[in-house]
Design a protein around this motif. Structure first.
Motif, short mmCIF file in Angstrom:
data_model
loop_
_atom_site.label_atom_id
_atom_site.label_comp_id
_atom_site.label_asym_id
_atom_site.label_seq_id
_atom_site.Cartn_x
_atom_site.Cartn_y
_atom_site.Cartn_z
N TYR A 591 0.85 -1.20 0.00
CA TYR A 591 0.00 0.00 0.00
C TYR A 591 0.88 1.24 0.00
O TYR A 591 2.07 1.19 0.36
CB TYR A 591 -0.93 0.01 1.22
CG TYR A 591 -0.22 0.18 2.56
CD1 TYR A 591 -0.25 1.39 3.24
CD2 TYR A 591 0.47 -0.88 3.13
CE1 TYR A 591 0.39 1.54 4.47
CE2 TYR A 591 1.11 -0.75 4.35
CZ TYR A 591 1.06 0.46 5.02
OH TYR A 591 1.70 0.61 6.23
N VAL A 592 0.28 2.34 -0.41
CA VAL A 592 0.93 3.64 -0.32
C VAL A 592 0.41 4.32 0.94
O VAL A 592 -0.80 4.53 1.09
CB VAL A 592 0.65 4.51 -1.55
CG1 VAL A 592 1.19 5.92 -1.34
CG2 VAL A 592 1.24 3.89 -2.80
N GLY A 593 1.32 4.62 1.86
CA GLY A 593 0.96 5.30 3.09
C GLY A 593 1.39 6.75 3.06
O GLY A 593 2.48 7.08 2.57
N SER A 594 0.54 7.60 3.58
CA SER A 594 0.87 9.02 3.71
C SER A 594 0.85 9.38 5.19
O SER A 594 -0.11 9.07 5.90
CB SER A 594 -0.15 9.88 2.95
OG SER A 594 0.08 11.26 3.18
N ILE A 595 1.94 10.01 5.64
CA ILE A 595 2.04 10.42 7.04
C ILE A 595 2.12 11.93 7.11
O ILE A 595 3.02 12.55 6.52
CB ILE A 595 3.28 9.80 7.71
CG1 ILE A 595 3.22 8.27 7.66
CG2 ILE A 595 3.39 10.27 9.16
CD1 ILE A 595 4.47 7.61 8.24
N GLU A 596 1.19 12.54 7.83
CA GLU A 596 1.21 13.98 8.10
C GLU A 596 1.70 14.20 9.53
O GLU A 596 1.10 13.69 10.48
CB GLU A 596 -0.18 14.58 7.92
CG GLU A 596 -0.74 14.44 6.51
CD GLU A 596 -2.15 14.98 6.40
OE1 GLU A 596 -2.62 15.62 7.37
OE2 GLU A 596 -2.79 14.76 5.36
N VAL A 597 2.79 14.93 9.67
CA VAL A 597 3.39 15.20 10.98
C VAL A 597 3.19 16.68 11.29
O VAL A 597 3.71 17.54 10.57
CB VAL A 597 4.89 14.86 11.00
CG1 VAL A 597 5.47 15.06 12.39
CG2 VAL A 597 5.13 13.45 10.49
N THR A 598 2.44 16.97 12.35
CA THR A 598 2.17 18.36 12.73
C THR A 598 2.88 18.68 14.03
O THR A 598 2.77 17.94 15.02
CB THR A 598 0.66 18.60 12.89
OG1 THR A 598 0.00 18.31 11.65
CG2 THR A 598 0.38 20.05 13.28
N ASN A 599 3.61 19.78 14.03
CA ASN A 599 4.33 20.23 15.22
C ASN A 599 3.43 21.15 16.04
O ASN A 599 3.08 22.26 15.62
CB ASN A 599 5.61 20.96 14.81
CG ASN A 599 6.38 21.49 16.01
OD1 ASN A 599 6.19 21.01 17.12
ND2 ASN A 599 7.25 22.47 15.78
N ASN A 600 3.04 20.68 17.24
CA ASN A 600 2.20 21.49 18.13
C ASN A 600 3.03 22.24 19.18
O ASN A 600 2.46 22.96 20.00
CB ASN A 600 1.19 20.60 18.86
CG ASN A 600 0.33 19.80 17.91
OD1 ASN A 600 -0.07 20.29 16.86
ND2 ASN A 600 0.05 18.55 18.27
N GLY A 601 4.34 22.06 19.17
CA GLY A 601 5.19 22.66 20.19
C GLY A 601 6.08 23.75 19.63
O GLY A 601 5.73 24.43 18.65
N ALA A 602 7.23 23.89 20.24
CA ALA A 602 8.18 24.92 19.82
C ALA A 602 8.74 24.57 18.45
O ALA A 602 8.75 23.40 18.04
CB ALA A 602 9.31 25.03 20.85
N PRO A 603 9.22 25.57 17.71
CA PRO A 603 9.79 25.31 16.39
C PRO A 603 10.93 24.30 16.47
O PRO A 603 11.72 24.29 17.43
CB PRO A 603 10.29 26.68 15.94
CG PRO A 603 9.48 27.66 16.73
CD PRO A 603 9.23 27.01 18.05
N LEU A 604 11.04 23.44 15.47
CA LEU A 604 12.09 22.43 15.41
C LEU A 604 13.05 22.76 14.28
O LEU A 604 12.63 23.03 13.16
CB LEU A 604 11.48 21.04 15.19
CG LEU A 604 10.49 20.53 16.24
CD1 LEU A 604 9.91 19.18 15.82
CD2 LEU A 604 11.17 20.42 17.60
N SER A 605 14.34 22.71 14.59
CA SER A 605 15.33 22.98 13.56
C SER A 605 15.76 21.69 12.85
O SER A 605 16.55 21.73 11.90
CB SER A 605 16.56 23.66 14.17
OG SER A 605 17.12 22.84 15.19
#
Length: 681
Positions: A591-605
């Motif tokens: 299968y083709v999987g799509s992952i959406e990663v949302t940052n709810n915290g401080a900015p990540l470098s």
């Protein structure tokens, strides 16, 4: 599926290359280390149903209605007979006893079938004609069966393998409907159910589903709102009483797939069938090991059959129906010192190859799988309760069932061709009586199950390629024990906690209840209470749990374990990150999987997403949108060097191809830079 007259029920045509190896010398028990088998009577599974051991009949079988057939099936412990036979169901018209385009043998009409059912001592299951029939025709059959004749047929399927009507590009099942979509099938199931239950409201209606990880499971046809199962359950879930699966695994080592196969089906039922969906049962109305390369009607196939029947029934399937009573000769070969006729039947049809060079034994001669069903029926009888059992030797499978009188039966399956294994048995929640137990045995090439008194409750020896059932008496009295609590349920399930509730044990007061978690064949007591609910804490996120409840009286006597409850914890309700995984396109082995990663915290470098495949038959094919690496079951996704930052509130989307060769349980727990994320659907 109907690839040939003699294989009317198979959903997939499987071709194999025969590999025949010389038979190795037998290794005797004193030459090999003992196998350890553990049985835990506190870790209860499903109760053995009355209809558990089933077999298919087919109207093209000239011996369907014979007394000898019925008597043989009765002797095997068969408790359900399915009619009129695989894909023939969708061309068969009961009133005229005709199947246009197919062969109908003499003495195979419905009354003859029912006569055999009664002589066998079984229940019938009838498949109404969906493909070329109508709801009115099916209702007429219910009237004839239950009003006119008084047969009391309770179980009715609507069609056979109707997803094989060409909607997904492959057609073997007859279907005259202009619309061949799952939505139309669901609409017709509703119409059939309404018409049939108007005649007899007590009947049970079954709808056809696809089997997880078996074609065309998870495929979405053009114009459909989802997969076959999603659309059918959403459209007809309120009208059905059970769902129908067919399974031809094509190998002898697939019982490890069963728990997920059934659990995924239950999840689909719960997700799509609407309120009250817990009433919907699961029937495996066609099953065969389907392994031509390893033997279909010789001992390896029999051992796989017994293992699969026990595993499916222990996971709560209410019937498993062997394909077929008689089927006919196929590819002939030698398997483990015996002729394998490539026949998917339990009993010989006495047929020959097309050139007449090889013929099967006389009509109704039992093949090895016949004895597998017979052994399974003697091991696990209706009303018995399966309990956890396991072996530390992959070549030896173990199953156990507790009987209402307190006895314990243990079935051991030695799949080794050359090794005679000594076995040491240990027990939890059960104390066997002293003395030699009753031992039932079926060995390679045997034409009966033998019964002896041999060995002990803790030591037995298993011949190569054998089925062995040990029947043990308990050491103490079984009178005065508390009754088992009822079916538990789970509410308020979070990432780390759940509240377990259950009906009180009837007939006794002043009881304490112990809540036990199954851990392999072990159990771990999570707590106890005098009430009928208990909140469990400190659970692991995204983890499946199976628990039982046991009642204990003031004298310390304990009940049987309750039926099992299985639930899965979630992920944190709030976190510094959120992950959404979507199965975008599925083709049954990947299968083709799509992952959406949302940052709810401080900015990540810079960010790293970690997860693990839940099952050993899953792997990474490829990935994009980031750098993907795989180490065993662990997968690491590192941000693209060109896009290292993930601002507060920002979402990064990555994708991958996931491969699988068994039920596809999707990853549920993800960590972002070591923090567990909230996973959303």
């Amino acid at each position: 599926m109907s690839p040939s007259l003699l294989r009317a029920g198979s959903a997939v045509v499987l071709a194999f290359v025969a590999l025949t190896a010389p038979i190795a010398p037998v290794a005797h028990a004193d030459e090999v280390p003992p196998v350890t088998v553990t049985v835990n009577a506190r870790a209860a599974l499903a109760t053995v149903p009355e209809t558990g051991i089933g077999v298919n009949h087919a109207i093209w079988d000239t011996a369907l209605g014979s007394d000898q057939t019925a008597d043989l099936l009765k002797a095997a412990g068969v408790k359900l007979l399915r009619y009129p036979g695989g894909s023939y169901s969708d061309i068969y018209h009961w009133a005229t006893h005709t199947a246009p385009g197919g062969y109908v043998a003499p003495n195979t009409d419905f009354d003859t079938f029912m006569s055999g059912v009664r002589r066998t001592g079984a229940q019938p299951m009838v498949t109404a004609n969906y493909g070329t029939g109508t709801a009115e025709e099916a209702a007429g059959w219910v009237r004839e069966a239950n009003v006119v004749k008084g047969y009391g047929v309770k179980l009715w399927e609507i069609g056979n393998e109707n997803y094989g009507n060409g909607h997904y590009g492959t057609a073997w099942e007859a279907d005259d409907h202009a619309d061949k979509s799952p939505a139309e099938y669901a609409r017709q199931v509703v119409a059939y159910a309404d018409a049939m239950k108007a005649v007899d409201p007590t009947i049970k209606i079954g709808a056809v589903l696809t089997t997880p990880a078996n074609w065309p499971d998870a495929l979405v046809g053009e114009g459909d709102a989802g997969s076959w199962n999603k659309v059918v359950l959403a459209g007809a879930g309120s009208k059905i009483d059970f769902v129908i699966l067919h399974w031809y695994p094509g190998a002898l080592d697939r019982t490890g797939h069963v728990a997920d196969l059934i659990q995924l089906t239950r999840r689909q039922i719960a997700a799509y069938a609407g309120p009250g969906s817990e009433r919907i049962g699961i029937a495996m109305t066609e099953f065969n090991t389907g392994s031509s390369s390893n033997g279909t009607n010789t001992q390896p196939g029999a051992l796989a059959a017994a293992d699969s029947y026990a595993t499916l029934l222990a996971n709560g399937v209410f019937t498993v129906d062997w394909w077929n009573t008689r089927n006919g000769i196929g590819a002939v070969k030698e398997v483990e010192g015996h002729t394998d006729y490539g026949d998917f039947g339990l009993l010989s049809s006495g047929s020959c190859t097309s050139d007449g060079s090889v013929c099967e034994p006389a009509l109704n001669t039992p093949f090895a799988p016949y004895y597998a069903l017979q052994m399974t029926s003697r091991f696990a009888r209706p009303g018995d309760q399966f309990v956890k059992a396991a072996s530390d030797q992959p070549a030896v499978a173990a199953h156990a069932a507790r009987r209402p009188n307190g006895d314990l039966a243990v079935m051991l399956i030695n799949t080794s061709s050359a090794t005679s294994y000594p076995v040491t048995l240990g027990y939890a929640g059960f104390s066997p009586a002293a003395g030699a137990p009753t031992v039932l045995t079926h060995t390679n090439g045997a034409t009966e199950i033998t019964s002896t008194t041999a060995g002990s409750a803790t030591a037995q020896t298993l011949p190569p390629l054998s089925l062995t059932t040990i029947i043990l008496r308990p050491s103490g009295t079984q009178t005065g024990l508390p009754a088992a609590p009822g079916q538990p349920s789970a509410t308020d399930v979070t990432d780390t906690a759940a509240t377990i509730s259950w009906p009180a044990s009837p007939g006794q007061a002043s009881l304490k209840y112990e809540v036990h978690r199954q851990v392999g064949t072990n159990t771990e007591q999570l707590g106890e209470t005098t009430g009928t609910s208990f909140t469990v804490h400190n659970l692991r996120q995204g983890t499946g749990y199976t628990v039982n409840v046991i009642a204990r009286d003031g004298a310390g006597r304990t009940s049987w374990a309750s039926p099992p409850l299985t639930f899965t914890t979630g992920t944190p309700a709030s976190s510094s990150c959120t992950v959404k995984l979507t199965d975008q396109t599925d083709w049954g082995s990947g299968y083709v999987g799509s992952i959406e990663v949302t940052n709810n915290g401080a900015p990540l470098s810079g960010w790293t997403l970690d997860f693990a495949w839940p099952r050993p038959w899953q792997s990474l094919g490829s990935g994009w949108g980031a750098t993907w690496t795989e180490n065993g079951s662990k997968v690491k996704v590192v941000n693209d060097p060109a896009s290292p930052t993930l601002a507060t509130g920002a979402t990064a989307t990555v994708g991958y191809v996931g491969n699988y060769s068994g039920p596809n349980v999707l990853p549920a727990v993800f960590t972002l830079n070591g923090i567990t994320c909230t996973t959303t659907g």
